[in-house]
Design an enzyme around this catalytic site. Structure first.
Site, PDB file in Angstrom:
ATOM      1  N   THR A  98      23.533  62.916  75.833  1.00  0.00           N
ATOM      2  CA  THR A  98      22.147  62.570  75.519  1.00  0.00           C
ATOM      3  C   THR A  98      22.093  61.052  75.410  1.00  0.00           C
ATOM      4  O   THR A  98      22.594  60.465  74.458  1.00  0.00           O
ATOM      5  CB  THR A  98      21.680  63.222  74.215  1.00  0.00           C
ATOM      6  OG1 THR A  98      21.690  64.644  74.388  1.00  0.00           O
ATOM      7  CG2 THR A  98      20.259  62.793  73.872  1.00  0.00           C
ATOM      8  N   LYS A 173      14.939  65.923  77.654  1.00  0.00           N
ATOM      9  CA  LYS A 173      15.681  66.125  76.401  1.00  0.00           C
ATOM     10  C   LYS A 173      14.967  65.448  75.235  1.00  0.00           C
ATOM     11  O   LYS A 173      14.959  65.950  74.109  1.00  0.00           O
ATOM     12  CB  LYS A 173      17.107  65.573  76.549  1.00  0.00           C
ATOM     13  CG  LYS A 173      17.971  65.683  75.280  1.00  0.00           C
ATOM     14  CD  LYS A 173      18.183  67.128  74.856  1.00  0.00           C
ATOM     15  CE  LYS A 173      18.993  67.225  73.567  1.00  0.00           C
ATOM     16  NZ  LYS A 173      20.424  66.920  73.751  1.00  0.00           N
ATOM     17  N   LYS A 241      20.531  59.522  66.197  1.00  0.00           N
ATOM     18  CA  LYS A 241      20.819  58.808  67.439  1.00  0.00           C
ATOM     19  C   LYS A 241      19.828  59.200  68.517  1.00  0.00           C
ATOM     20  O   LYS A 241      19.251  58.354  69.211  1.00  0.00           O
ATOM     21  CB  LYS A 241      22.248  59.088  67.888  1.00  0.00           C
ATOM     22  CG  LYS A 241      22.705  58.334  69.140  1.00  0.00           C
ATOM     23  CD  LYS A 241      22.483  59.090  70.427  1.00  0.00           C
ATOM     24  CE  LYS A 241      23.460  60.231  70.567  1.00  0.00           C
ATOM     25  NZ  LYS A 241      23.355  60.898  71.908  1.00  0.00           N
TER      26      LYS A 241
END
Length: 288
Positions: A98, A173, A241
């Site tokens: 990611t 995502k 994050k």
């Protein structure tokens, strides 16, 4: 059977690479920054291990990666011993990290200049999804490369979709993480409210989970949330994050994400309270 490499054997990459060997029957070479993890993987699954990403990627048809963040991704691809230094013409690099959409676009261009292909392919489903070979994979790249890669990706995935050109997988995502953040905060507030109203949470969930409030998070996390168990894989540190990437992209494209920004602050409070490694359902600890 393809000759493949897998770079990054964390809680996600370790089982994903395992499915490439066990379910797909592929010839797998692994690389991990901590060598003992690669040694354990080879002992369990067979295959081979390499001392650098470049050595792992050499002569491979497809190279997979699942590392921590943009900096880690640049190191294992563009670094002096990175995979891009040795990948053969026509091969494919599939990135399950990611990361930012911009990083995906940069790596796509670098791959093209060197005669091979790149797909950004972040995953959803957490540690359980990886261990059960049931991840959802959101892919950015060209259709021909996707079609070549999809059968191999399906070794560890239940859903694989091409979302658009390079970067589109990462952007999808981001949508996923936006939705999860809001869902978990709503579920946390609902369960806290039920407790304060002296309702039986089991009875409440049995009823509302059959209606419009139903979600995967509700079905799979309500009980452990009520019981204060937060050891289900995807840690608060990782979510923060991811949300930092989301909020940066939102600032660039003009999206207003007030709820997401607020939930990010709530996760910061959980971190300060010692919950950095708790899973993302630990939002409820702020309320009970």
């Amino acid at each position: 059977m393809a000759k493949v490499a897998f770079i990054g054997l964390g809680v996600m990459g370790y089982p994903m690479a395992g499915y490439l060997a066990s379910k797909g029957g592929h010839d797998v070479t692994v690389y991990n920054r901590t060598q003992s993890k690669a040694e354990a993987w080879v002992e369990q699954h067979g295959g081979a291990m390499a001392p650098t990403p470049a050595e792992a990627a050499k002569d491979c048809d497809i190279v997979f990666a699942c590392v921590g963040n943009d900096d880690d991704l640049r190191e294992v691809t563009l670094g002096d011993a990175g995979a891009f230094q040795s990948m053969k013409s026509g091969s494919i690099f599939v990135d399950h990290t990611t990361a930012s959409a911009q990083a995906a676009r940069v790596l796509d261009e670098a791959a093209r200049q060197n005669g091979f292909h790149f797909l950004d392919a972040p995953v959803s489903g957490g540690q359980a999804g990886a261990e059960n070979g049931a991840l959802t994979v959101m892919v950015g790249g060209d259709e021909a490369t996707f079609e070549r890669s999809e059968p191999v990706i399906r070794c560890f995935a239940k859903q694989v979709g091409l979302m658009g050109p390079a970067g589109a997988g990462q952007l999808t995502k981001m949508v996923n993480q936006i939705c999860i953040a809001g869902l978990l905060q709503g579920l946390s507030e609902g369960l806290a409210f039920a407790k304060n109203a002296e309702l039986d949470p089991q009875k409440v969930i049995d009823v509302i989970s059959k209606g419009a409030a139903q979600s995967w998070q509700m079905e799979n996390r309500w009980k452990t949330m009520v019981e204060g168990e937060f050891d289900h894989g995807f840690a608060v540190d990782w979510m923060r994050k991811d949300l930092s990437i989301v909020l940066s992209e939102a600032a660039a494209n003009g999206s207003l994400l007030p709820v997401t920004a607020l939930v990010d602050q709530f996760y910061a409070e959980v971190q300060k309270g010692g919950g950095s490694r708790w899973d993302t359902s630990s939002l409820i600890t702020r309320l009970t």
